[in-house]
Enzyme design. Structure first.
Site, short mmCIF file in Angstrom:
data_model
loop_
_atom_site.label_atom_id
_atom_site.label_comp_id
_atom_site.label_asym_id
_atom_site.label_seq_id
_atom_site.Cartn_x
_atom_site.Cartn_y
_atom_site.Cartn_z
N ILE A 103 0.84 -1.20 0.00
CA ILE A 103 0.00 0.00 0.00
C ILE A 103 0.87 1.25 0.00
O ILE A 103 0.36 2.36 -0.05
CB ILE A 103 -1.00 -0.01 1.18
CG1 ILE A 103 -0.28 -0.12 2.53
CG2 ILE A 103 -1.98 -1.17 1.01
CD1 ILE A 103 -1.22 0.01 3.74
N HIS A 119 -4.05 -4.25 -3.20
CA HIS A 119 -4.65 -3.99 -1.89
C HIS A 119 -4.84 -2.51 -1.61
O HIS A 119 -4.90 -2.10 -0.45
CB HIS A 119 -3.80 -4.65 -0.79
CG HIS A 119 -3.78 -6.15 -0.89
ND1 HIS A 119 -2.86 -6.94 -0.25
CD2 HIS A 119 -4.58 -7.00 -1.59
CE1 HIS A 119 -3.10 -8.22 -0.55
NE2 HIS A 119 -4.14 -8.28 -1.36
N CYS A 127 -14.74 7.44 1.81
CA CYS A 127 -15.76 7.44 2.87
C CYS A 127 -16.14 6.00 3.24
O CYS A 127 -16.36 5.17 2.36
CB CYS A 127 -16.98 8.22 2.39
SG CYS A 127 -18.32 8.18 3.59
N CYS A 130 -20.14 5.98 2.00
CA CYS A 130 -20.56 6.09 0.59
C CYS A 130 -19.42 5.84 -0.39
O CYS A 130 -19.62 5.90 -1.60
CB CYS A 130 -21.20 7.45 0.32
SG CYS A 130 -20.02 8.83 0.23
N CYS A 155 -16.76 12.85 5.55
CA CYS A 155 -17.04 12.97 4.11
C CYS A 155 -17.86 14.24 3.86
O CYS A 155 -18.84 14.49 4.58
CB CYS A 155 -17.83 11.74 3.69
SG CYS A 155 -18.46 11.79 2.01
N ASN A 221 13.46 -14.11 -2.20
CA ASN A 221 13.02 -14.02 -0.81
C ASN A 221 14.18 -14.41 0.11
O ASN A 221 15.14 -15.03 -0.32
CB ASN A 221 11.82 -14.96 -0.58
CG ASN A 221 10.96 -14.54 0.61
OD1 ASN A 221 11.45 -14.41 1.72
ND2 ASN A 221 9.68 -14.33 0.37
N ALA A 239 16.17 -8.59 -1.13
CA ALA A 239 15.68 -8.02 -2.39
C ALA A 239 16.65 -6.98 -2.95
O ALA A 239 16.88 -6.93 -4.16
CB ALA A 239 14.30 -7.40 -2.17
P1 NAD Z 1 4.44 -10.65 4.55
O1 NAD Z 1 4.77 -9.67 5.64
O2 NAD Z 1 3.44 -11.70 4.82
O3 NAD Z 1 5.77 -11.40 4.09
C1 NAD Z 1 6.93 -10.71 3.80
C2 NAD Z 1 7.83 -11.64 3.03
O4 NAD Z 1 8.98 -10.90 2.61
C3 NAD Z 1 8.34 -12.84 3.81
O5 NAD Z 1 8.25 -14.01 3.01
C4 NAD Z 1 9.81 -12.50 4.11
O6 NAD Z 1 10.64 -13.65 4.15
C5 NAD Z 1 10.15 -11.64 2.91
N1 NAD Z 1 11.20 -10.63 3.17
C6 NAD Z 1 11.37 -9.86 4.26
N2 NAD Z 1 12.40 -9.03 4.10
C7 NAD Z 1 12.90 -9.27 2.85
C8 NAD Z 1 13.96 -8.73 2.10
N3 NAD Z 1 14.75 -7.74 2.59
N4 NAD Z 1 14.20 -9.21 0.85
C9 NAD Z 1 13.42 -10.21 0.34
N5 NAD Z 1 12.39 -10.77 1.01
C10 NAD Z 1 12.12 -10.30 2.25
O7 NAD Z 1 4.03 -9.74 3.30
P2 NAD Z 1 3.06 -10.01 2.08
O8 NAD Z 1 3.28 -11.39 1.56
O9 NAD Z 1 3.22 -8.84 1.20
O10 NAD Z 1 1.56 -10.03 2.63
C11 NAD Z 1 1.12 -9.30 3.68
C12 NAD Z 1 0.11 -8.18 3.45
O11 NAD Z 1 0.66 -7.10 4.18
C13 NAD Z 1 -0.12 -7.65 2.08
O12 NAD Z 1 -1.49 -7.65 1.90
C14 NAD Z 1 0.33 -6.18 2.13
O13 NAD Z 1 -0.68 -5.33 1.61
C15 NAD Z 1 0.45 -5.85 3.59
N6 NAD Z 1 1.63 -5.02 3.95
C16 NAD Z 1 2.08 -4.04 3.12
C17 NAD Z 1 3.18 -3.28 3.48
C18 NAD Z 1 3.65 -2.19 2.53
O14 NAD Z 1 2.85 -1.58 1.83
N7 NAD Z 1 4.96 -1.92 2.45
C19 NAD Z 1 3.84 -3.52 4.68
C20 NAD Z 1 3.33 -4.52 5.54
C21 NAD Z 1 2.22 -5.28 5.17
#
Ligand code: NAD
Length: 253
Positions: A103, A119, A127, A130, A155, A221, A239
């Site tokens: 997000i 997401h 809102c 609405c 809103c 990952n 990453a």
């Molecule tokens: P998750 O938190 O469930 O999993 C994170 C994954 O990233 C894990 O598998 C972990 O091993 C891996 N990881 C952590 N650090 C890493 C790195 N430096 N390099 C590579 N891999 C790494 O996240 P998800 O699968 O995205 O699902 C969770 C939900 O959380 C989603 O719906 C998302 O919208 C929301 N979320 C979003 C944010 C954001 O917008 N940045 C932050 C937290 C949660």
């Protein structure tokens, strides 16, 4: 051949590449993933308990405060080497799309243009009653110091409470967004899944959907998240290191 070399070779041969990203790609920008402990005033809260319509109905000021805190955190974060390398690949003329669960707006701030937010995003609230989306003044996003709560603004049309435009647990993914994601995933030769645990559905099904439609799936990952399919490759690493290394190996960029 090493996993990294095989992944680079399949990327090089691909016409359409989709990057499917999760919280892990933004972790090294300082935005905690779902598995990380929250910090500061929020350290005793469980985000999964706050990210529901029920929680918002019961305590709108706390849930709104939580998202103001997250919005502020995302605003202070900067795109990292992983976000930037995806943009570099697109800028080099390859057909690249991003489908993200995040997000935050770090892909856009890295310069990526073709981004589907499964997401939702923290950008513009809507809102609760609405669904009308609204722009707020910068001061309306401020969270009073040492406070976790702020009453959400109202809103202008129906006086309902504003909520973040994100998908909460228990809510359905908008059909148009899912279709847009499927059009990209179904048409790609390689899907690179970066930093996602594969737990939150239906987004978690995306690597399997790509495999079923004949694509190769490369996971990046910290841990092995592969599903055991033939056309799957697992690149283990951070990453910010693994993704630039992969693109360097495949395209020398
Ligand atoms: P998750 O938190 O469930 O999993 C994170 C994954 O990233 C894990 O598998 C972990 O091993 C891996 N990881 C952590 N650090 C890493 C790195 N430096 N390099 C590579 N891999 C790494 O996240 P998800 O699968 O995205 O699902 C969770 C939900 O959380 C989603 O719906 C998302 O919208 C929301 N979320 C979003 C944010 C954001 O917008 N940045 C932050 C937290 C949660």
């Amino acid at each position: 051949m090493q996993e990294m070399e095989r992944a680079a070779a399949s990327l090089k041969a691909a016409r359409n590449i989709v990057f499917f990203t999760g919280a892990g790609i933004s972790a090294e920008s300082g935005i905690p993933t779902f598995r990380d402990e929250l910090t500061g005033l929020w350290s005793k809260q469980d985000p999964q308990q706050l990210e529901t319509a029920k929680a918002f109905r019961e305590n709108p000021a706390l849930v709104w405060g939580f998202y103001l805190w997250r919005r502020n955190q995302a605003k202070q974060a900067r795109p990292n080497a992983a976000h930037l390398s995806i943009q570099r690949l697109a800028a080099s003329g390859r057909n690249v799309a991003v489908v993200t669960q995040n997000i935050d707006d770090l892909h856009e701030r890295a310069g990526s243009i073709d981004v589907v937010h499964l997401h939702g995003s923290l950008k513009k609230p809507k809102c609760f009653a609405c669904a009308r989306s609204t722009d707020l003044e910068p001061n309306q996003y401020a969270l009073p110091e040492h406070s976790m709560e702020r009453e959400p603004p109202r809103c202008v049309r129906c006086n309902g409470r504003l909520r973040p435009s994100v998908l909460w647990f228990g809510e359905d993914l908008p059909v148009g967004i899912w279709k847009a994601a499927m059009a990209k995933v179904g048409g790609c030769d390689v899907l690179v899944s970066v930093g996602t645990s594969g737990i939150v559905t239906p987004a978690a099904d995306i690597p399997e959907i790509a495999l079923t439609s004949g694509a190769t799936v490369i996971h990046v990952n910290l841990v092995d998240v592969s599903l055991g399919a033939n056309k799957e490759l697992m690149v283990i690493g951070k990453a910010t290191q693994a993704l630039p290394a992969l693109l360097q190996a495949g395209f020398s960029i």
